[in-house]
Write a protein that holds these residues in place. Structure first.
Motif, short mmCIF file in Angstrom:
data_model
loop_
_atom_site.label_atom_id
_atom_site.label_comp_id
_atom_site.label_asym_id
_atom_site.label_seq_id
_atom_site.Cartn_x
_atom_site.Cartn_y
_atom_site.Cartn_z
N PRO A 77 0.80 -1.23 0.00
CA PRO A 77 0.00 0.00 0.00
C PRO A 77 0.84 1.28 0.00
O PRO A 77 0.49 2.25 -0.68
N ALA A 78 1.95 1.28 0.75
CA ALA A 78 2.79 2.48 0.81
C ALA A 78 3.42 2.79 -0.54
O ALA A 78 3.76 3.95 -0.82
N ASP A 79 3.57 1.79 -1.40
CA ASP A 79 4.12 2.03 -2.74
C ASP A 79 3.16 2.85 -3.59
O ASP A 79 3.58 3.47 -4.58
N ILE A 80 1.89 2.86 -3.22
CA ILE A 80 0.88 3.63 -3.96
C ILE A 80 0.60 4.96 -3.27
O ILE A 80 0.57 6.02 -3.89
N PRO A 99 2.52 7.65 -5.98
CA PRO A 99 2.00 7.95 -7.32
C PRO A 99 0.51 8.26 -7.35
O PRO A 99 0.01 8.74 -8.37
N ILE A 100 -0.21 8.03 -6.25
CA ILE A 100 -1.64 8.32 -6.24
C ILE A 100 -1.91 9.82 -6.26
O ILE A 100 -3.01 10.26 -6.58
N SER A 119 -7.04 -2.68 -1.85
CA SER A 119 -7.91 -1.91 -0.96
C SER A 119 -7.32 -0.55 -0.61
O SER A 119 -8.05 0.33 -0.13
N ALA A 120 -6.02 -0.38 -0.82
CA ALA A 120 -5.40 0.92 -0.53
C ALA A 120 -5.99 2.02 -1.41
O ALA A 120 -5.90 3.21 -1.07
N LEU A 121 -6.63 1.64 -2.51
CA LEU A 121 -7.21 2.62 -3.41
C LEU A 121 -8.62 3.05 -3.03
O LEU A 121 -9.14 4.02 -3.57
N LEU A 122 -9.25 2.32 -2.11
CA LEU A 122 -10.67 2.54 -1.85
C LEU A 122 -11.00 3.98 -1.47
O LEU A 122 -11.92 4.59 -2.02
N GLU A 123 -10.29 4.53 -0.50
CA GLU A 123 -10.59 5.89 -0.03
C GLU A 123 -10.38 6.90 -1.15
O GLU A 123 -11.20 7.81 -1.33
N ALA A 124 -9.30 6.74 -1.91
CA ALA A 124 -9.02 7.68 -2.99
C ALA A 124 -10.09 7.62 -4.07
O ALA A 124 -10.53 8.65 -4.60
N MET A 125 -10.53 6.41 -4.40
CA MET A 125 -11.50 6.25 -5.48
C MET A 125 -12.86 6.83 -5.11
O MET A 125 -13.55 7.39 -5.97
N GLU A 126 -13.26 6.73 -3.86
CA GLU A 126 -14.59 7.17 -3.46
C GLU A 126 -14.59 8.59 -2.92
O GLU A 126 -15.44 9.41 -3.29
N GLU A 127 -13.65 8.91 -2.04
CA GLU A 127 -13.68 10.20 -1.34
C GLU A 127 -12.68 11.21 -1.89
O GLU A 127 -12.62 12.34 -1.41
N LYS A 128 -11.86 10.79 -2.86
CA LYS A 128 -10.88 11.67 -3.48
C LYS A 128 -9.92 12.26 -2.44
O LYS A 128 -9.58 13.44 -2.45
N GLN A 129 -9.50 11.39 -1.54
CA GLN A 129 -8.52 11.76 -0.52
C GLN A 129 -7.80 10.49 -0.08
O GLN A 129 -8.25 9.39 -0.34
N VAL A 130 -6.63 10.68 0.58
CA VAL A 130 -5.91 9.54 1.12
C VAL A 130 -5.50 9.86 2.55
O VAL A 130 -5.31 11.03 2.92
N THR A 131 -5.42 8.83 3.36
CA THR A 131 -5.00 8.98 4.74
C THR A 131 -3.71 8.21 4.94
O THR A 131 -3.64 7.01 4.66
N PRO A 161 -12.08 -7.28 -4.58
CA PRO A 161 -13.14 -7.31 -3.56
C PRO A 161 -14.39 -6.59 -4.06
O PRO A 161 -14.30 -5.62 -4.83
N GLU A 162 -15.55 -7.06 -3.62
CA GLU A 162 -16.81 -6.44 -4.05
C GLU A 162 -16.86 -4.95 -3.72
O GLU A 162 -17.38 -4.15 -4.49
N ALA A 163 -16.31 -4.59 -2.56
CA ALA A 163 -16.32 -3.17 -2.17
C ALA A 163 -15.54 -2.31 -3.14
O ALA A 163 -15.89 -1.16 -3.39
N GLN A 164 -14.48 -2.87 -3.70
CA GLN A 164 -13.70 -2.10 -4.66
C GLN A 164 -14.37 -2.07 -6.03
O GLN A 164 -14.38 -1.03 -6.69
N LEU A 165 -14.95 -3.18 -6.44
CA LEU A 165 -15.68 -3.18 -7.70
C LEU A 165 -16.77 -2.11 -7.70
O LEU A 165 -17.02 -1.46 -8.72
#
Length: 323
Positions: A77-80, A99-100, A119-131, A161-165
């Motif tokens: 995840p840290a690589d992204i 790179p995100i 799953s590291a992409l989930l927050e960025a894809m939905e909320e347009k932010q990263v923690t 994962p379904e949540a990511q799809l």
């Protein structure tokens, strides 16, 4: 920006990308429609069909920052996302952005990385932010992910994962060239380019600020009637209530279909949505959000088939402007 101006710019974008991505303008238009609503796109198809080329061409032509991440089994995840590094000379932690932090993120072969990394992409894809380590960083608009995925039966892949799809606005399949002439045109284009990747020579057609204004035109300048909102809701509920469906599209699926229908209206130089704008994206926006009951999955029933059947039995409003 008014609808006509945004439409004319969109046509220029489609034409420019069509110079390097040959033979499938429908895919170009659908990708642009998703980008106009900041929607993430999942390309699911076999290797070698131009998915990566299409994503790179969009990044170039839209004048946006573009980053590619090749997903592999050892990707972390840290690589992204990036990480914080202690700077001894300053006595503080410094954020090293991953790179995100871009506008267009190409997640190449996303299903080759394990679920934790996906799953590291989930927050960025939905909320347009990263923690990162408890601190939240907003991503600059626009931000959307274009991911490619090889079919699950390929060795060394992990199901998403379904949540990511559910975070993908659309799932698109590129498909093989439709005709012999298209196949020949691709070979001739490769000869004329003199290289495998012509996107390095492409110049931006718009800049970030212009594209953001185009997105705002879709959001505020395109009308959708209450009758069509009801049509979307009925379609989603018909899919969800199908006896073969274990879990159907959530309200997020209906919202995705509404947003991309508005974008399609703009791409057709209209300031209002018609039923056809919804129909053309229904399978792309809903099918990947469906879990089929095992007994029907074994029979080969697909989400695409269920959505098409729901389209046939859902009454279509006659008017697009009223309501």
């Amino acid at each position: 920006m008014d609808v006509k101006e945004a439409f004319e710019i969109s046509q220029g974008i489609i034409d420019r990308i069509g110079q390097v991505y040959l033979g499938n303008e429908v895919v170009i238009r659908k990708t642009l429609a998703a980008a106009l609503v900041n929607g993430n796109i999942l390309f699911e198809d076999y290797p070698g069909l131009g998915k990566t080329l299409l994503a790179k061409a969009f990044g170039k032509v839209l004048g946006l920052k573009y980053t590619r991440v090749q997903f592999t089994p050892d990707l972390l995840p840290a690589d992204i996302l990036g990480t914080k590094v202690w700077r001894q000379n300053k006595g503080t932690f410094e954020l090293i952005k991953g790179p995100i932090f871009t506008h267009v993120l190409l997640a190449d072969e996303i299903n080759r990385a394990p679920p934790k990394t996906q799953s590291a992409l989930l927050e960025a894809m939905e909320e347009k932010q990263v923690t990162i380590e408890g601190e939240t960083f907003p991503l600059e608009r626009p931000f959307f992910v274009i991911a490619t995925q090889n079919p699950i039966e390929f060795e060394g892949t992990y199901p998403l994962p379904e949540a990511q799809l559910d975070r993908f606005l659309l799932r698109l399949r590129v498909g093989y060239p439709k005709s012999l002439e298209d196949e020949i045109a691709i070979l001739e284009a490769r000869l004329s380019w003199g290289k495998d990747d012509p996107t390095g020579d492409m110049e931006p057609l718009v800049d970030r600020e212009t594209f953001v204004r185009m997105q705002e035109t879709v959001e505020r300048g395109i009308f959708i009637s209450r009758d069509l909102l009801r049509y979307i809701a009925e379609l989603v509920r018909n899919v969800r209530s199908d006896e073969r469906v274990e879990a159907g599209p959530s309200p997020r699926g209906g919202i995705a279909l509404m947003k991309v229908a508005k974008a399609n209206a703009l791409l057709n130089n209209r300031d209002y949505v018609l039923p056809d704008d919804i129909k053309v994206f229904a399978v792309d926006a809903l099918a990947h959000r469906i879990m089929i009951k095992p007994e029907y999955a074994f029979e080969g029933i697909s989400g695409e088939e269920i959505v098409r059947e729901a389209l046939e039995k859902t009454p279509v409003p006659k008017e697009g402007r009223s309501g």
